[in-house]
Design a protein around this motif. Structure first.
Motif, mmCIF file in Angstrom:
data_model
loop_
_atom_site.group_PDB
_atom_site.id
_atom_site.type_symbol
_atom_site.label_atom_id
_atom_site.label_comp_id
_atom_site.label_asym_id
_atom_site.label_seq_id
_atom_site.Cartn_x
_atom_site.Cartn_y
_atom_site.Cartn_z
ATOM 1 N N ALA A 34 0.833 -1.208 0.000
ATOM 2 C CA ALA A 34 0.000 0.000 0.000
ATOM 3 C C ALA A 34 0.865 1.254 0.000
ATOM 4 C CB ALA A 34 -0.920 -0.010 1.222
ATOM 5 N N LEU A 35 1.966 1.224 0.726
ATOM 6 C CA LEU A 35 2.838 2.400 0.807
ATOM 7 C C LEU A 35 3.727 2.569 -0.427
ATOM 8 C CD1 LEU A 35 3.947 2.094 4.538
ATOM 9 C CD2 LEU A 35 2.280 3.687 3.566
ATOM 10 N N ALA A 36 3.769 1.579 -1.290
ATOM 11 C CA ALA A 36 4.649 1.636 -2.454
ATOM 12 C C ALA A 36 4.172 2.636 -3.504
ATOM 13 C CB ALA A 36 4.770 0.244 -3.094
ATOM 14 N N ASP A 37 2.903 2.975 -3.495
ATOM 15 C CA ASP A 37 2.360 3.860 -4.520
ATOM 16 C C ASP A 37 2.352 5.315 -4.029
ATOM 17 O OD1 ASP A 37 -0.253 5.270 -5.747
ATOM 18 O OD2 ASP A 37 0.569 3.798 -7.158
ATOM 19 N N PRO A 38 2.858 6.256 -4.832
ATOM 20 C CA PRO A 38 2.913 7.659 -4.393
ATOM 21 C C PRO A 38 1.527 8.279 -4.179
ATOM 22 C CG PRO A 38 3.702 7.454 -6.657
ATOM 23 C CD PRO A 38 3.486 6.068 -6.135
ATOM 24 N N THR A 39 0.543 7.863 -4.948
ATOM 25 C CA THR A 39 -0.809 8.395 -4.753
ATOM 26 C C THR A 39 -1.354 7.970 -3.401
ATOM 27 O OG1 THR A 39 -1.222 8.356 -7.126
ATOM 28 C CG2 THR A 39 -3.157 8.454 -5.697
ATOM 29 N N ARG A 40 -1.137 6.719 -3.036
ATOM 30 C CA ARG A 40 -1.619 6.242 -1.732
ATOM 31 C C ARG A 40 -0.878 6.925 -0.590
ATOM 32 N NH1 ARG A 40 -2.444 1.315 -4.856
ATOM 33 N NH2 ARG A 40 -0.386 0.491 -4.355
ATOM 34 N N ARG A 41 0.427 7.174 -0.765
ATOM 35 C CA ARG A 41 1.167 7.896 0.276
ATOM 36 C C ARG A 41 0.630 9.316 0.417
ATOM 37 N NH1 ARG A 41 5.592 5.332 -2.275
ATOM 38 N NH2 ARG A 41 6.237 7.321 -3.198
ATOM 39 N N ALA A 42 0.279 9.938 -0.705
ATOM 40 C CA ALA A 42 -0.286 11.293 -0.660
ATOM 41 C C ALA A 42 -1.655 11.288 0.027
ATOM 42 C CB ALA A 42 -0.392 11.864 -2.068
ATOM 43 N N LEU A 43 -2.453 10.266 -0.240
ATOM 44 C CA LEU A 43 -3.744 10.152 0.428
ATOM 45 C C LEU A 43 -3.560 10.015 1.937
ATOM 46 C CD1 LEU A 43 -5.609 7.764 -2.052
ATOM 47 C CD2 LEU A 43 -6.216 10.146 -1.545
ATOM 48 N N LYS A 56 -7.487 0.383 2.672
ATOM 49 C CA LYS A 56 -8.406 -0.249 3.628
ATOM 50 C C LYS A 56 -8.031 -1.722 3.841
ATOM 51 C CE LYS A 56 -13.314 -0.970 4.501
ATOM 52 N NZ LYS A 56 -13.503 -2.395 4.473
ATOM 53 N N ASP A 57 -7.709 -2.438 2.763
ATOM 54 C CA ASP A 57 -7.294 -3.836 2.885
ATOM 55 C C ASP A 57 -6.027 -3.983 3.720
ATOM 56 O OD1 ASP A 57 -9.465 -4.626 1.387
ATOM 57 O OD2 ASP A 57 -8.321 -4.866 -0.479
ATOM 58 N N ALA A 58 -5.148 -2.979 3.653
ATOM 59 C CA ALA A 58 -3.921 -3.002 4.452
ATOM 60 C C ALA A 58 -4.175 -2.564 5.890
ATOM 61 C CB ALA A 58 -2.870 -2.093 3.807
ATOM 62 N N VAL A 60 -6.605 2.571 6.503
ATOM 63 C CA VAL A 60 -7.713 3.522 6.404
ATOM 64 C C VAL A 60 -8.993 2.822 6.861
ATOM 65 C CG1 VAL A 60 -9.164 4.779 4.749
ATOM 66 C CG2 VAL A 60 -6.696 4.883 4.543
ATOM 67 N N THR A 61 -9.806 3.549 7.583
ATOM 68 C CA THR A 61 -11.154 3.078 7.906
ATOM 69 C C THR A 61 -12.145 4.038 7.254
ATOM 70 O OG1 THR A 61 -11.209 4.344 9.961
ATOM 71 C CG2 THR A 61 -10.472 2.062 10.105
ATOM 72 N N ARG A 62 -13.288 3.502 6.851
ATOM 73 C CA ARG A 62 -14.332 4.312 6.212
ATOM 74 C C ARG A 62 -15.594 4.287 7.054
ATOM 75 N NH1 ARG A 62 -14.374 2.425 -0.033
ATOM 76 N NH2 ARG A 62 -12.265 1.686 0.029
ATOM 77 N N GLU A 63 -16.264 5.424 7.060
ATOM 78 C CA GLU A 63 -17.546 5.541 7.755
ATOM 79 C C GLU A 63 -18.515 6.240 6.823
ATOM 80 O OE1 GLU A 63 -16.716 7.858 11.207
ATOM 81 O OE2 GLU A 63 -15.450 6.328 12.102
#
Length: 145
Positions: free
Chosen positions: A15-24, A58-60, A63-66
């Motif tokens: 999950a941390l390997a992608d720059p977009t996910r790190r930015a999120l 979320k799979d990693a 992140v949690t969603r509500e």
């Protein structure tokens, strides 16, 4: 010895390997909860693409969603990153020890670079040498028509 769940670590690092996910994750670390549409605003990609990135996070477990009415908010869960950081710290000791040994070795070395004036002088053999004559080369092959 501490044992880590390889599945959890694999998912975290993937999950941390992608720059977009790190930015999120960086945006989520600045606020308590952020709506998905607000998270997507600075990115030049579609909302479904952002949702796919959020699914990976979320799979990693990062992140949690509500859902509140029509608004889906996301929150950062840093616990998996803590576990990954502990795993990395084991190797930091290895690199720190190696770099400390390299530093000690370099400090022991008494070699000093030559002065800039000495490096500008030509070598003794270059004064006695004559320039080489230019060599002509034979013509190359011609193209067939």
């Amino acid at each position: 010895m501490v044992y880590y769940s390889p599945v959890t670590l694999d998912r975290t690092f993937a999950a941390l390997a992608d720059p977009t996910r790190r930015a999120l994750l960086a945006r989520l670390s600045e606020s308590e909860a952020v709506s998905v549409s607000d998270l997507a605003k600075p990115f030049a990609m579609s909302l479904p693409a952002i949702m796919k990135h959020l699914d990976v996070l979320k799979d990693a477990g990062l992140v949690t969603r509500e859902k509140s009415g029509r608004v889906v908010s996301c929150r950062l869960n840093a616990e998996p990153m803590h576990e990954a950081n502990e795993w990395l710290n084991r190797y930091q000791r290895f690199w720190s020890d190696g770099l400390d040994r390299l530093e000690a070795f370099l400090e022991e070395d008494s070699w000093t670079p030559p002065s800039s004036q000495a490096s500008r002088q030509a070598s003794p053999s270059s004064a006695d040498s004559a320039p080489r004559p230019k060599r002509s080369s034979r013509p190359g092959p011609t193209r067939k028509k």
